[in-house]
Scaffold this motif. Structure first.
Motif, PDB file in Angstrom:
ATOM      1  N   ASN A 139       0.822  -1.211   0.000  1.00 32.80           N
ATOM      2  CA  ASN A 139       0.000   0.000   0.000  1.00 32.80           C
ATOM      3  C   ASN A 139       0.859   1.264   0.000  1.00 32.80           C
ATOM      4  N   LEU A 140       2.135   1.112   0.364  1.00 36.51           N
ATOM      5  CA  LEU A 140       3.053   2.252   0.317  1.00 36.51           C
ATOM      6  C   LEU A 140       3.763   2.349  -1.019  1.00 36.51           C
ATOM      7  N   THR A 141       4.076   1.207  -1.598  1.00 29.82           N
ATOM      8  CA  THR A 141       4.951   1.198  -2.776  1.00 29.82           C
ATOM      9  C   THR A 141       4.259   0.769  -4.059  1.00 29.82           C
ATOM     10  N   GLY A 142       2.957   0.615  -4.041  1.00 27.70           N
ATOM     11  CA  GLY A 142       2.242   0.170  -5.239  1.00 27.70           C
ATOM     12  C   GLY A 142       2.635   0.979  -6.474  1.00 27.70           C
ATOM     13  N   LYS A 143       2.868   0.274  -7.572  1.00 25.15           N
ATOM     14  CA  LYS A 143       3.398   0.916  -8.775  1.00 25.15           C
ATOM     15  C   LYS A 143       2.449   1.942  -9.360  1.00 25.15           C
ATOM     16  N   ASN A 144       1.151   1.668  -9.306  1.00 28.59           N
ATOM     17  CA  ASN A 144       0.197   2.551  -9.978  1.00 28.59           C
ATOM     18  C   ASN A 144      -0.652   3.377  -9.022  1.00 28.59           C
ATOM     19  N   VAL A 145      -1.012   2.797  -7.855  1.00 33.73           N
ATOM     20  CA  VAL A 145      -1.910   3.508  -6.938  1.00 33.73           C
ATOM     21  C   VAL A 145      -1.334   3.624  -5.538  1.00 33.73           C
ATOM     22  N   GLY A 146      -0.094   3.178  -5.322  1.00 33.95           N
ATOM     23  CA  GLY A 146       0.507   3.259  -3.999  1.00 33.95           C
ATOM     24  C   GLY A 146       0.833   4.679  -3.612  1.00 33.95           C
ATOM     25  N   LEU A 147       1.181   4.854  -2.344  1.00 36.77           N
ATOM     26  CA  LEU A 147       1.507   6.171  -1.806  1.00 36.77           C
ATOM     27  C   LEU A 147       2.654   6.821  -2.570  1.00 36.77           C
ATOM     28  N   LEU A 148       3.688   6.058  -2.840  1.00 35.43           N
ATOM     29  CA  LEU A 148       4.864   6.631  -3.474  1.00 35.43           C
ATOM     30  C   LEU A 148       4.579   7.148  -4.874  1.00 35.43           C
ATOM     31  N   LYS A 149       3.753   6.422  -5.609  1.00 37.77           N
ATOM     32  CA  LYS A 149       3.390   6.868  -6.960  1.00 37.77           C
ATOM     33  C   LYS A 149       2.649   8.205  -6.898  1.00 37.77           C
ATOM     34  N   ARG A 150       1.789   8.340  -5.927  1.00 36.18           N
ATOM     35  CA  ARG A 150       1.023   9.586  -5.781  1.00 36.18           C
ATOM     36  C   ARG A 150       1.936  10.736  -5.356  1.00 36.18           C
ATOM     37  N   ILE A 151       2.900  10.436  -4.499  1.00 38.42           N
ATOM     38  CA  ILE A 151       3.838  11.472  -4.080  1.00 38.42           C
ATOM     39  C   ILE A 151       4.677  11.936  -5.255  1.00 38.42           C
ATOM     40  N   GLN A 152       5.173  10.990  -6.066  1.00 39.63           N
ATOM     41  CA  GLN A 152       5.969  11.354  -7.226  1.00 39.63           C
ATOM     42  C   GLN A 152       5.167  12.239  -8.180  1.00 39.63           C
ATOM     43  N   ASP A 153       3.914  11.895  -8.399  1.00 40.73           N
ATOM     44  CA  ASP A 153       3.060  12.704  -9.277  1.00 40.73           C
ATOM     45  C   ASP A 153       2.889  14.115  -8.718  1.00 40.73           C
ATOM     46  N   LYS A 154       2.730  14.213  -7.406  1.00 39.11           N
ATOM     47  CA  LYS A 154       2.548  15.525  -6.774  1.00 39.11           C
ATOM     48  C   LYS A 154       3.811  16.368  -6.896  1.00 39.11           C
ATOM     49  N   VAL A 155       4.966  15.758  -6.700  1.00 37.64           N
ATOM     50  CA  VAL A 155       6.244  16.487  -6.816  1.00 37.64           C
ATOM     51  C   VAL A 155       6.433  16.987  -8.241  1.00 37.64           C
ATOM     52  N   GLU A 156       6.100  16.157  -9.219  1.00 39.14           N
ATOM     53  CA  GLU A 156       6.275  16.540 -10.626  1.00 39.14           C
ATOM     54  C   GLU A 156       5.346  17.675 -11.021  1.00 39.14           C
ATOM     55  N   GLU A 157       4.232  17.832 -10.317  1.00 39.71           N
ATOM     56  CA  GLU A 157       3.339  18.969 -10.592  1.00 39.71           C
ATOM     57  C   GLU A 157       4.046  20.287 -10.309  1.00 39.71           C
ATOM     58  N   GLU A 158       4.848  20.309  -9.229  1.00 38.94           N
ATOM     59  CA  GLU A 158       5.568  21.530  -8.866  1.00 38.94           C
ATOM     60  C   GLU A 158       6.869  21.673  -9.631  1.00 38.94           C
ATOM     61  N   ASN A 159       7.544  20.541  -9.845  1.00 37.79           N
ATOM     62  CA  ASN A 159       8.827  20.573 -10.525  1.00 37.79           C
ATOM     63  C   ASN A 159       8.997  19.304 -11.349  1.00 37.79           C
ATOM     64  N   PRO A 160       8.737  19.365 -12.641  1.00 35.70           N
ATOM     65  CA  PRO A 160       8.819  18.170 -13.496  1.00 35.70           C
ATOM     66  C   PRO A 160      10.204  17.534 -13.507  1.00 35.70           C
ATOM     67  N   ASN A 161      11.228  18.277 -13.139  1.00 43.40           N
ATOM     68  CA  ASN A 161      12.595  17.756 -13.189  1.00 43.40           C
ATOM     69  C   ASN A 161      13.043  17.150 -11.861  1.00 43.40           C
ATOM     70  N   GLN A 162      12.176  17.196 -10.863  1.00 42.32           N
ATOM     71  CA  GLN A 162      12.551  16.698  -9.549  1.00 42.32           C
ATOM     72  C   GLN A 162      12.162  15.224  -9.410  1.00 42.32           C
ATOM     73  N   ASP A 163      13.157  14.379  -9.192  1.00 46.51           N
ATOM     74  CA  ASP A 163      12.913  12.956  -8.966  1.00 46.51           C
ATOM     75  C   ASP A 163      13.089  12.655  -7.482  1.00 46.51           C
ATOM     76  N   VAL A 164      12.110  11.997  -6.911  1.00 50.82           N
ATOM     77  CA  VAL A 164      12.188  11.605  -5.503  1.00 50.82           C
ATOM     78  C   VAL A 164      12.841  10.230  -5.418  1.00 50.82           C
ATOM     79  N   ILE A 165      13.778  10.107  -4.521  1.00 50.65           N
ATOM     80  CA  ILE A 165      14.446   8.819  -4.309  1.00 50.65           C
ATOM     81  C   ILE A 165      13.633   8.027  -3.294  1.00 50.65           C
ATOM     82  N   PHE A 166      13.119   6.895  -3.731  1.00 47.02           N
ATOM     83  CA  PHE A 166      12.345   6.026  -2.849  1.00 47.02           C
ATOM     84  C   PHE A 166      13.211   4.857  -2.411  1.00 47.02           C
ATOM     85  N   LEU A 167      13.309   4.669  -1.113  1.00 46.38           N
ATOM     86  CA  LEU A 167      14.154   3.613  -0.565  1.00 46.38           C
ATOM     87  C   LEU A 167      13.337   2.644   0.278  1.00 46.38           C
ATOM     88  N   HIS A 168      13.699   1.386   0.161  1.00 45.43           N
ATOM     89  CA  HIS A 168      13.129   0.343   1.013  1.00 45.43           C
ATOM     90  C   HIS A 168      13.981   0.283   2.272  1.00 45.43           C
TER      91      HIS A 168
END
Length: 413
Positions: free
Chosen positions: A94-123
């Motif tokens: 539920n945190l790391t789901g590829k399409n609907v997980g938390l991390l995917k939603r966070i990445q989409d939100k970050v790209e809204e503000e800065n398309p060039n910003q990649d978030v590093i997700f770590l296990h």
């Protein structure tokens, strides 16, 4: 509490970047709790690491539910999504789901503000470590040990008899430890205790007429595997401790994991016959010298056994590599943490205390011959000792104390 939150908000205003650590788990009432920690860094490299929030999830815990809670906290703190550098989780779907997980939603939100910003997700690295158990293939060791511990501790009377037996035999320990399957790393401590009490356990089983039920204790091949398991779980526990706690930086964790991976390769090449003890002979002296002079290039496998693992830790630490190149060898060894590198420090002390040549003897003999010449042959041994000491010392005498002592002396008339 309000004051602390206010201070955190004040510091957060100056964050150049920040990261989040998320962990979702159920409490004793089976309520899902989402814990959020934040670590931010200011422009002048001031680092702030604090607990940010705890969000109770009494309904569903889907990725979108988690995102809503995290998003609310971030916006309440007035943090910009474009400054989010990293999110670390325990790897649950539920945190790391590829399409609907938390991390995917966070990445989409970050790209809204800065398309060039990649978030590093770590296990979470500690969680990854805990997964090691599933690939160790040590069930043939684990199951008999757990069975043995349960046999002794399951029944109150038998447990008390075992404790009394240990007291009567003056054993190093007075009981066995239970293994918690929830905290699998506790298995290392259980193994260590059983290993240290294996002789007493064997005698107790024989006394109870149960030796036939635990034949592994007399099987040398199994005992070798058991010895390996004791060692490997011990090192896993050690790694686990190094990875825990606040203010842990990724590069330090990487160093520890890199060292541990090297140790695993090293272990795979070593004999598992822990019953054999090797003695050091004169042929080992070159190993000591090489290790002491060139600790970064010395092959751990050819170094003395007591420093092999410490050498791996040393060679995996790039900070120490830099220090080695900038310090004198003696200063470098003096700078090593005594708790982390006790054997290397001790080995270096032994090497540095050795005389490399007889020059000092020859130099002293020269001084003696010059002073004890035929025309000064009346020197007493005490006088000569004093002269040689003065001639060869690197110490600075306390002249003030000597002068005061001289003032107190009076010549007789």
């Amino acid at each position: 509490m309000i004051n602390l939150a206010s201070k955190l908000n004040s510091k957060a205003e100056f964050f150049k970047f920040y990261s989040l650590a998320l962990d979702e788990s159920n409490d004793v009432k089976d309520t899902a709790q989402l814990l959020i920690f934040i670590r931010g860094i200011s422009d002048n490299f001031e680092i702030t690491e604090e607990f940010l929030a705890m969000e109770s999830l009494k309904g569903k815990t889907r990725g979108e539910d988690l995102y809503d809670r995290v998003s609310t906290v971030i916006e309440k703190m007035k943090l910009r999504w474009s400054k989010l550098a990293n999110v670390t989780t325990d790897g649950s779907p539920n945190l790391t789901g590829k399409n609907v997980g938390l991390l995917k939603r966070i990445q989409d939100k970050v790209e809204e503000e800065n398309p060039n910003q990649d978030v590093i997700f770590l296990h979470c690295i500690i969680h990854q470590e805990s997964l090691c158990k599933s690939i160790l293939q040590l069930n043939h060791v684990v199951n008999p040990v757990v069975k043995l511990v349960n046999f002794i501790r399951a029944k109150g009377l038998q447990h008390r008899q075992f404790i009394k037996f240990l007291e009567e035999t003056d054993a190093d320990h007075h009981d066995l430890l239970y293994h918690s399957r929830v905290r699998w790393l506790s298995l290392g401590k259980v193994f260590q205790r059983v290993w240290e009490l294996k002789e007493e356990i064997g005698a107790f089983l024989k006394l109870k007429g149960k030796s036939d039920e635990f034949t592994e204790l007399s099987d040398k091949n199994w005992l070798c595997d058991f010895a390996f398991a004791v060692d490997i779980f011990s090192h896993l526990n050690e790694l686990n401790v190094k990875l825990q706690g606040k203010d842990q930086y990724v590069h330090d964790m990487y160093t520890n994991v890199k060292a541990f991976k090297s140790k695993l390769i090293f272990f795979s090449r070593q004999s598992l016959h822990s019953f054999c003890n090797t003695s050091h002979t004169e042929g080992d002296h070159p190993k000591l010298t090489s290790t002491g002079a060139c600790p970064l290039s010395q092959n751990p496998e050819t170094a003395p056994e007591e420093v092999q693992l410490e050498l791996i830790d040393l060679q995996s630490d790039f900070v120490l590599k830099e220090k080695f190149s900038s310090l004198e060898l003696r200063d470098f060894y003096a700078s090593l943490n005594e708790a982390t590198f006790p054997n290397i420090r001790r080995m270096a002390q032994k090497i540095l205390v050795l005389f490399g040549s007889t020059y000092v003897y020859k130099q002293t003999f020269s001084v003696m011959n010059i002073n004890k010449a035929p025309h000064r042959s009346s020197f007493t041994d005490e006088h000569l000792r004093s002269i040689l000491r003065i001639a060869t010392t690197k110490l600075t005498p306390d002249f003030d104390a000597l002068a005061k002592k001289g003032d107190q002396q009076h010549c007789s008339h």
